[in-house]
Design a protein around this motif. Structure first.
Motif: not given
Ligand code: DNO
Length: 404
Positions: A373, A63, A101, A110, A356-357
């Motif tokens: 992160y 990713e 991904c 994002w 995620d996050h």
């Protein structure tokens, strides 16, 4: 599900060796130094794998393997970029890495307007505020035609806010939106954004979708032969920004693209945080509909807040179990899907997931971790999600699934 963690490589402030204490089972990473359009060499992949294996891990998911703007717009060096993409896929397959991904968002990956908005519990979270975004679009980027994209009340609010901002505030806003976040393809200056916006002139939603399907028609058959799984990440946020088209914002968008190239290798990354900003998103339904093609899950939650345009809400990144997405129901549906795959004898029954996050909590605070992160916030997220997974029992059949 396999409990994975995004690790940005040797410069990541989180050490691989520490992740065993967090309970991490697998790693999601990329070779961020290689720009979109260039092939990943076998040696670079093996070097990254050696670092991971020295830390006790394998490379479970790529990713991202980024798709260049030329491929998205079908201009310039598109053909050589597609050839490079195929070379990278072959090299990854050779190294036994099967899940890749990517996303097909024009220009910006994002997008948030604030990377560290203070929360009432004392921590901080990323936030998207449409008025701030309009300030950037109308008054900092000064995009031609931008005014048409906002209702009168929003334009007025943006003007008011802009007049009260200091030079520093403006720089921070611009940086938050354009500076490129980890995982974004690149970092752009205002001039870059204007130039790239020009390259999207005339590219409608239909055209962008057709370009995605063309790209997949090239790479998915190869991935299928190599035993790999491609998984498209949704648009974040799932609505148009800067007048650009968006084609992976809803379950219907996934149906269109997955059906257009109907191969198991053409799959989805279910990102509950990105899709969940839309009030029409239903996590368990998404899994029921696309389950067999979900090759990777990003589990995170967002909470919508009212903005001045109901189709483009404000939102912040909530704790993993607390936002608008039914996380428990979604995780349950993913576990049911794994059981279905096991019964079918699929070798890839186990879905890699990552928290995620995360919000910035406790020792994360102070701005030293990569936005989105932080260690403690993601560790909390993974612990909560692991609890949901551990509580799962198959609704049908008597066996305890044991492995989750
Ligand atoms: C943000 C990430 C995205 C994601 C890419 C996938 O944290 O979820 O940047 O990595 O969109 O291509």
């Amino acid at each position: 599900m396999k409990q994975c963690w995004r690790w940005f490589g040797p410069d990541d402030s989180v050490k691989l060796s520490d992740l065993h204490q967090v309970g991490v089972e697998g790693i999601v990473t990329a070779i961020h130094a290689i720009p979109p359009g260039k092939a990943w060499g076998a040696q670079a992949i093996v070097d990254r794998q050696s670092i991971l294996s020295a830390g006790g891990y394998r490379w479970d998911v790529v990713e991202s393997l980024p798709v260049s703007e030329e491929i998205k717009t079908q201009t310039g060096l598109m053909s050589s970029h597609i050839a490079a993409y195929k070379t990278s896929l072959r090299a990854l397959a050779q190294a036994n890495i099967e899940t890749v991904c990517y996303n097909f968002m024009p220009i910006l990956d994002w997008t948030r307007t604030s990377l560290r908005a203070p929360q009432s519990h004392g921590g901080a979270a990323m936030l998207f505020d449409l008025t701030d975004f309009a300030v950037f679009d109308l008054h900092i980027l000064e995009r031609r035609g931008a005014a048409e994209d906002y209702v009168d009340a929003l334009r007025a609010a943006a003007f008011e806010r802009f007049s009260q901002m200091s030079g520093g505030d403006k720089t921070i806003l611009q940086r938050n939106i354009t500076a490129g976040l980890p995982g974004a393809n690149d970092s752009w200056s205002l001039a870059d954004v204007r130039r790239l916006l020009n390259s999207y002139k005339g590219i409608t939603t239909e055209r962008l979708r057709a370009n995605l399907v063309d790209f997949l028609s090239e790479v998915a058959p190869l991935a299928e032969t190599l035993g790999m799984r491609l998984c498209c990440h949704p648009d974040d946020p799932p609505f148009s920004l800067l007048g650009l088209p968006r084609v992976m914002s809803s379950s219907a968008d996934y149906s269109a693209v997955l059906n257009a190239v109907d191969l198991p290798a053409n799959g989805a990354t279910l990102c509950t945080g990105s899709l969940g900003v839309s009030p029409s998103f239903d996590g368990p339904e998404f899994v029921k509909k696309h389950g067999p093609r979900i090759h990777f899950a990003h589990l995170r939650n967002t909470k919508r807040l009212a903005s001045l345009m109901s189709d483009k809400p404000n939102f912040f990144e909530a704790p993993h179990l607390d936002g608008d997405t039914d996380m428990v129901g979604t995780v349950h549906a993913l576990m049911v899907e794994q059981d279905r795959r096991k019964a079918e004898g699929r070798a890839d029954w186990q879905i890699p997931m990552r928290p995620d996050h995360g919000q910035e909590l406790l020792s994360d605070l102070g701005g030293h971790s990569t936005p989105g992160y932080p260690l403690i916030g993601r560790m909390r997220g993974l612990a909560e999600l692991r609890g949901v997974m551990a509580a799962y029992r198959p609704s049908l059949g008597t066996q305890n699934c044991g492995e989750y």
